[in-house]
Design an enzyme around this catalytic site. Structure first.
Site, short mmCIF file in Angstrom:
data_model
loop_
_atom_site.label_atom_id
_atom_site.label_comp_id
_atom_site.label_asym_id
_atom_site.label_seq_id
_atom_site.Cartn_x
_atom_site.Cartn_y
_atom_site.Cartn_z
N HIS A 1 -4.69 -10.83 -1.54
CA HIS A 1 -5.46 -9.54 -1.24
C HIS A 1 -4.42 -9.28 -2.95
O HIS A 1 -3.90 -9.68 -3.88
CB HIS A 1 -3.22 -8.29 -1.10
CG HIS A 1 -4.19 -8.18 0.26
ND1 HIS A 1 -3.39 -6.98 1.27
CD2 HIS A 1 -4.25 -9.28 1.52
CE1 HIS A 1 -4.48 -7.72 2.10
NE2 HIS A 1 -4.45 -9.01 2.29
N PRO A 2 -5.36 -8.20 -3.72
CA PRO A 2 -5.40 -7.85 -5.30
C PRO A 2 -4.83 -6.78 -5.82
O PRO A 2 -4.70 -6.57 -6.58
CB PRO A 2 -7.56 -7.32 -5.58
CG PRO A 2 -7.74 -6.84 -4.06
CD PRO A 2 -6.44 -7.85 -3.06
N CYS A 3 -3.82 -6.37 -4.89
CA CYS A 3 -3.44 -5.10 -5.33
C CYS A 3 -2.51 -5.54 -6.67
O CYS A 3 -2.11 -4.16 -7.36
CB CYS A 3 -2.61 -4.09 -4.04
SG CYS A 3 -1.30 -5.70 -3.36
N LYS A 4 -1.82 -6.54 -6.77
CA LYS A 4 -1.15 -6.92 -7.63
C LYS A 4 -2.12 -7.44 -9.23
O LYS A 4 -1.15 -7.05 -10.16
CB LYS A 4 0.47 -7.27 -7.48
CG LYS A 4 0.79 -7.62 -6.09
CD LYS A 4 2.37 -6.23 -6.36
CE LYS A 4 2.56 -5.70 -5.27
NZ LYS A 4 3.57 -5.00 -5.26
N THR A 5 -2.81 -6.89 -8.75
CA THR A 5 -3.64 -7.72 -9.83
C THR A 5 -3.65 -6.61 -11.16
O THR A 5 -3.54 -7.38 -12.52
CB THR A 5 -5.26 -8.03 -9.86
OG1 THR A 5 -5.48 -8.39 -8.58
CG2 THR A 5 -5.89 -7.96 -11.06
#
Lengths: 249, 251
Positions: B172-176
């Site tokens: 999941h990209p949410c912490k990118t």
């Protein structure tokens, strides 16, 4: 948004009469009668077919049962597409009730996502909501909501509670009047011929901006004919942005 | 920093063009190392596509078929797959004498919605059985297990591959933004042109068994803005090189 309430309700309460039949090669102990259900267009298959599963399990031995999956005329149905999208995509020209085949063996690993629990559906739904809000508000609205607000949105959908869902979804559909619209309009185009979908973005909220994006798949006759009115689609689009897929009538 | 710097302000977002150019530079270095990254074009379009690599990853699962059957399949390894150099972690495996491995196929895609790259992958045993989500979670490196336990559903889930339409796992990209912003700001302050893909992939890759050798950070720079002609030439070189080395159509 208040003016749209009747339309929102009509979209929300859209139902598809469906007949579930057990796949002929499934091993049963006694004959399994077909099962009939009214499926909500805005929900997900695996969220509303518990009764179907229970019904057929009564006729089967436990050792003959693996993860349930559904199929229509040889096409495995992707539970992560909204039910209305699946119907319009694959079955809009058929007579009702929609005839869906139920399988408990040979899960098509290359076509379908597994769905062992409702948490999988919730995670999928929330990530779609998040993606849509990223386009609309840079994700600010969804990120400002509390965990219980997210839960309310999801429970509204899961339990088919229109008011509960829209009390939260309303916030996701708002924008400051001075901005005159969303940053981008999120929508997905689903295609039958190719086994994929993709996301494109159009700026601002007028149909003039959307038409160039919509023209292409329509011209190729990929979308079902009943959806070929741009006006109708635009309406569906504005309503179901955070449902979040295009395709509901 | 002075205002006359040629570099644009640090942004943790990536436009699609820069994504392709950064991948092009990444692939150039990969080809010089011959470490297996390719560019897969999508429906014949040079613009739409993804980076792909297949790797054998040590199996951390205690009870899967991969352990007892791996010995029979070792011949298949040598062909064109790279054994990942995870010697130190292989040593930690319970009963590692069989050197159990899993086949991981990594795809780096661009997300228009989030304007960042996203890592997709699928994993299978050598005889072709796909791993379940639970097995993929268990096979995550021990260092990342705590994060995974805190929020499994927003770390790795099964998703439809946006281009292939098949089930894949997705990181999941949410912490990118959280880790890319400081990394890019530091690089920007030091006037170092870092390659977004290199920095990003060296952070997210190891979570799911994908290592990016240090030489990438040293050898691969950022695409130079404003020189689209030469840059796109580099990308198409990489694309054609990729096309000649990889199997033609994505399966």
């Amino acid at each position: 948004m208040a003016d749209d309430k009747d339309v929102l309700r009509d979209v929300w309460f859209g139902r598809i009469p469906t007949c579930f039949t057990l796949y002929q090669d499934e091993v049963t102990e006694r004959e399994a009668e077909p099962f009939y259900l009214l499926l909500p267009r805005v929900s997900y298959l695996t969220l509303v077919t518990d009764k179907v599963k229970k019904h057929f399990l009564k006729a089967m031995k436990q050792e003959d049962v693996e993860e349930m999956w559904l199929e229509y005329e040889g096409i495995p149905l992707k539970w992560h597409y909204p039910i209305g999208v699946l119907f319009d995509l694959h079955a809009s020209n058929t007579a009702l009730p929609w005839s869906v085949t139920v399988h408990f063996k040979s899960f098509p690993e290359r076509d379908l996502l597994h769905c062992p629990t409702n948490s999988v559906i919730e995670a999928h739904f929330m990530s779609s909501i998040k993606e849509a809000d990223t386009l609309k508000h840079k994700g600010q609205v969804i990120n400002d909501m509390q965990k219980k607000d997210h839960k309310q949105l999801w429970m509204g959908l899961q339990n088919d509670k229109f008011d509960q869902f829209w009390a939260m979804n309303r916030k996701l559909m708002e924008y400051p009047t001075e901005e005159g619209g969303f940053r981008y309009i999120p929508f997905r185009i689903y295609q039958v011929l190719h086994k994929f979908h993709y996301t494109r973005t159009g700026k601002k909220t007028t149909s003039a901006h959307l038409n160039p994006y919509l023209a292409e798949p329509y011209d190729e006759n990929i979308m079902p004919a009943e959806h070929s009115s741009h006006k109708e689609t635009e309406q569906a689009l504005l309503i179901s942005l955070t449902v979040p897929h295009l395709g509901e009538k | 920093m002075s205002a006359d710097t040629a570099l644009p302000a640090a942004s943790c977002y990536l436009d699609e063009e820069t994504f392709r150019l950064s991948c092009g530079l990444f692939l150039e270095h990969s080809h010089s190392l011959n470490d297996g990254w390719t560019w897969e074009m999508f429906s014949g379009s040079e613009k739409e596509g993804y980076m792909k690599k297949t790797v054998m990853v040590p199996c951390r699962l205690s009870s899967t078929p991969c352990q007892r059957r791996v010995v029979d399949d070792t011949d298949g390894l040598a062909e064109d797959e790279q054994l990942s150099d995870q010697d130190e972690s292989a040593g930690e495996l319970p009963g590692a004498e069989g050197q159990a491995v899993l086949r991981y196929e990594y795809h780096v895609l661009y997300s228009c919605s989030y304007q960042i790259p996203i890592l997709y992958f699928r994993a299978s045993t050598l005889e072709g059985r796909s791993l379940s989500l639970e097995e993929v979670w268990k096979n995550v490196h021990p260092n990342y297990q705590q994060r995974l336990r805190q929020g499994p559903w927003d770390t790795i889930t099964q998703q439809e591959h946006p281009l292939l339409g098949q089930p894949f796992f997705m990181l999941h990209p949410c912490k990118t933004e959280e880790f890319m912003r400081p990394a890019l700001e530091t690089a920007h302050a030091k006037r170092m042109g870092v390659n977004y893909i290199v920095t990003w992939l060296s952070v997210v890759g190891p979570v799911v068994g994908l290592d990016v050798p240090l030489s990438y950070a040293l050898a691969v720079g950022a695409p130079v803005p404003g020189t689209s002609a030469s840059a796109s030439a580099a990308a198409s070189t990489a694309a054609s090189a990729a096309a000649s080395t990889s199997a033609s159509a994505p399966d």
